[in-house]
Enzyme design. Structure first.
Site, PDB file in Angstrom:
ATOM      1  N   ASP A 175      -2.630   5.895  -5.934  1.00  0.00           N
ATOM      2  CA  ASP A 175      -1.178   6.083  -6.012  1.00  0.00           C
ATOM      3  C   ASP A 175      -0.551   5.362  -7.201  1.00  0.00           C
ATOM      4  O   ASP A 175       0.579   5.649  -7.572  1.00  0.00           O
ATOM      5  CB  ASP A 175      -0.479   5.702  -4.697  1.00  0.00           C
ATOM      6  CG  ASP A 175      -0.448   4.197  -4.422  1.00  0.00           C
ATOM      7  OD1 ASP A 175      -1.050   3.410  -5.186  1.00  0.00           O
ATOM      8  OD2 ASP A 175       0.180   3.809  -3.421  1.00  0.00           O
ATOM      9  N   ASP A 176      -1.272   4.436  -7.817  1.00  0.00           N
ATOM     10  CA  ASP A 176      -0.688   3.647  -8.910  1.00  0.00           C
ATOM     11  C   ASP A 176      -0.773   4.359 -10.261  1.00  0.00           C
ATOM     12  O   ASP A 176      -0.412   3.772 -11.284  1.00  0.00           O
ATOM     13  CB  ASP A 176      -1.392   2.282  -8.999  1.00  0.00           C
ATOM     14  CG  ASP A 176      -1.146   1.446  -7.757  1.00  0.00           C
ATOM     15  OD1 ASP A 176       0.013   1.348  -7.325  1.00  0.00           O
ATOM     16  OD2 ASP A 176      -2.123   0.909  -7.197  1.00  0.00           O
ATOM     17  N   SER A 201       3.658   4.617  -5.628  1.00  0.00           N
ATOM     18  CA  SER A 201       3.491   3.719  -4.481  1.00  0.00           C
ATOM     19  C   SER A 201       4.550   4.003  -3.425  1.00  0.00           C
ATOM     20  O   SER A 201       5.672   4.387  -3.750  1.00  0.00           O
ATOM     21  CB  SER A 201       3.639   2.267  -4.932  1.00  0.00           C
ATOM     22  OG  SER A 201       2.441   1.818  -5.497  1.00  0.00           O
ATOM     23  N   ASN A 204      -5.885   0.227  -4.476  1.00  0.00           N
ATOM     24  CA  ASN A 204      -4.463  -0.011  -4.637  1.00  0.00           C
ATOM     25  C   ASN A 204      -4.209  -1.394  -5.223  1.00  0.00           C
ATOM     26  O   ASN A 204      -4.998  -2.309  -5.025  1.00  0.00           O
ATOM     27  CB  ASN A 204      -3.766   0.087  -3.274  1.00  0.00           C
ATOM     28  CG  ASN A 204      -2.268   0.044  -3.397  1.00  0.00           C
ATOM     29  OD1 ASN A 204      -1.682   0.855  -4.098  1.00  0.00           O
ATOM     30  ND2 ASN A 204      -1.634  -0.918  -2.735  1.00  0.00           N
ATOM     31  N   SER A 224      -7.863  -1.043  -0.971  1.00  0.00           N
ATOM     32  CA  SER A 224      -6.658  -1.763  -1.354  1.00  0.00           C
ATOM     33  C   SER A 224      -7.057  -3.188  -1.719  1.00  0.00           C
ATOM     34  O   SER A 224      -7.732  -3.865  -0.933  1.00  0.00           O
ATOM     35  CB  SER A 224      -5.662  -1.776  -0.193  1.00  0.00           C
ATOM     36  OG  SER A 224      -5.424  -0.451   0.256  1.00  0.00           O
TER      37      SER A 224
END
Ligand SMILES: *[C@@H]1O[C@H](CO)[C@@H](O)[C@H](O)[C@H]1NC(C)=O
Ligand SMILES: *[C@@H]1O[C@H](CO)[C@@H](O)[C@H](O)[C@H]1NC(C)=O
Ligand SMILES: *[C@@H]1O[C@H](CO)[C@@H](O)[C@H](O)[C@H]1NC(C)=O
Ligand SMILES: *[C@@H]1O[C@H](CO)[C@@H](O)[C@H](O)[C@H]1NC(C)=O
Ligand SMILES: *[C@@H]1O[C@H](CO)[C@@H](O)[C@H](O)[C@H]1NC(C)=O
Length: 322
Positions: free
Chosen positions: A25-26, A57, A132, A165
């Site tokens: 997502d980054d 994010s 993440n 993550s």
């Protein structure tokens, strides 16, 4: 009590070469995803990276497709010029793609549009999301984290998938990535490669799924490496409940506006599913251990809880006039 459990995932040296779809997502330009691409390639996997064009994010499983080409201010860290197509490929490495959608939409674009071109008729063996920039601990994150959103949408589509993550939450461009093994992005990437190797171990990738249908993993890596007390965190099986937090709201008496703080609430920590004896991932990854939780996308309550509720409701329905 959780400290008394031994690490359970044995790491092996040989890895089957898997077809891996790597997303996050980054953004496709983050240091973590590029370091992970390198680490998985070094382990002999065939890796296709399809990441969001910009930082996404906090989008959870939200599914938003692009309706324009790239708009101001361009791709993350200046990685894509304004006006470029809504998806595109790195000019030097044809395995690196961006897509201007949310993480869940980006994963599905990778699955349906790009992967068939890359892998042909051989299927994706595994979807990897992350690592993440920051941990994603507890069930609450399943509606919030884009890293986890890209993972569960892949599991919903029938692919084994793992969310990673990492404790270090610095948002970094791949252009700052070094060859130093102690670079925080490289140490997180090594954990990804180790876990993927463990998941592939003993599984005949051409005949067998890496994980059962409807099931995925969520892995929380602690902050470790130079500058912290943690050097080589072992992998530990965890459950999502146990020490997990959700938001509570209070009113700031100075400003009059609401503020949220973490609450270790009873609902989010109800141990309904999972291996009861396992420690919670939240306290585990706050120490010097990597928490490995196994999730399912079946939201149904288990039968032992559902049956008595059904019985109570049917008695009430029978007694009613309707
Ligand atoms: C989007 O980009 C493509 C490829 O450069 C181009 O053919 C198309 O005209 C663009 N569409 C819009 C609406 O700008
Ligand atoms: C987190 O990553 C940043 C960027 O690489 C680095 O400067 C910082 O030292 C890291 N923090 C820890 C505790 O490792
Ligand atoms: C993979 O599965 C096939 C069919 O069941 C079997 O013949 C083969 O020996 C297996 N290979 C490995 C490496 O387990
Ligand atoms: C490392 O451990 C020492 C001794 O337990 C402690 O005093 C120090 O605060 C710790 N440092 C970090 C960065 O956690
Ligand atoms: C409460 O509001 C004041 C004034 O806006 C601000 O300085 C303070 O940081 C706020 N406190 C919290 C905990 O957010």
């Amino acid at each position: 009590m959780w400290k008394s459990f031994a690490p359970l995932l044995a790491l092996v040296s040989c890895a089957a070469g898997l077809n891996i779809l790597l997303t996050n997502d980054d953004s496709w330009a983050s240091a973590n995803i590029r370091a992970t691409y390198n680490a998985l390639k070094a382990d002999g996997h065939d890796v296709l990276l399809v990441g969001p064009a910009v930082q996404q994010s906090g989008r959870g499983g939200t599914f938003v497709l692009p309706t324009t080409n790239i708009t101001e201010p361009g791709g993350e860290f200046g990685s894509i010029p304004v006006g470029a197509p809504y998806f595109g490929q790195d000019s030097e490495n044809g395995d690196l793609f961006y897509f201007n959608g949310t993480p869940a939409a980006t994963a599905v674009f990778g699955i349906d549009i790009i992967a068939p071109k890359k892998f042909g008729s051989t299927p994706i063996d595994l979807v990897v999301s992350g690592p993440n920039e920051g941990q994603n601990n507890g069930p609450f994150l399943f509606t919030l984290s884009g890293t986890i959103g890209a993972t569960y949408v892949s599991v919903e589509r029938g692919y084994p998938a793992i969310a990673f993550s990492a404790g270090n939450s610095t948002h970094r461009s791949f252009t700052t990535l070094t060859d130093d093994a102690s670079d925080p992005a490289n140490i997180a990437a090594k954990v990804v490669a180790d876990v993927v190797r463990a998941v592939a171990n003993g599984v005949n990738a051409t005949k067998q799924r890496l994980l059962p249908l409807g099931v995925g993993l969520s892995v929380n890596i602690p902050t470790f490496g130079p500058g912290s007390n943690c050097t080589a965190p072992p992998l530990r099986f965890t459950r999502m409940t146990g020490g997990a937090v959700v938001d509570q709201i209070s009113i700031n008496s100075t400003s009059g506006f609401p503020i949220s703080t973490n609450l270790e609430a009873s609902g989010v920590n109800a141990n309904v599913n999972g291996v009861r004896e396992d420690p919670g991932e939240t306290p585990t990854s706050a120490g010097c251990e990597t928490a490995v939780s196994i999730f399912s996308v079946d939201y149904d309550a288990p039968e032992r809880l559902a049956r008595p509720i059904q019985q109570r409701l049917s008695l009430a329905i029978e007694a009613s006039e309707f």
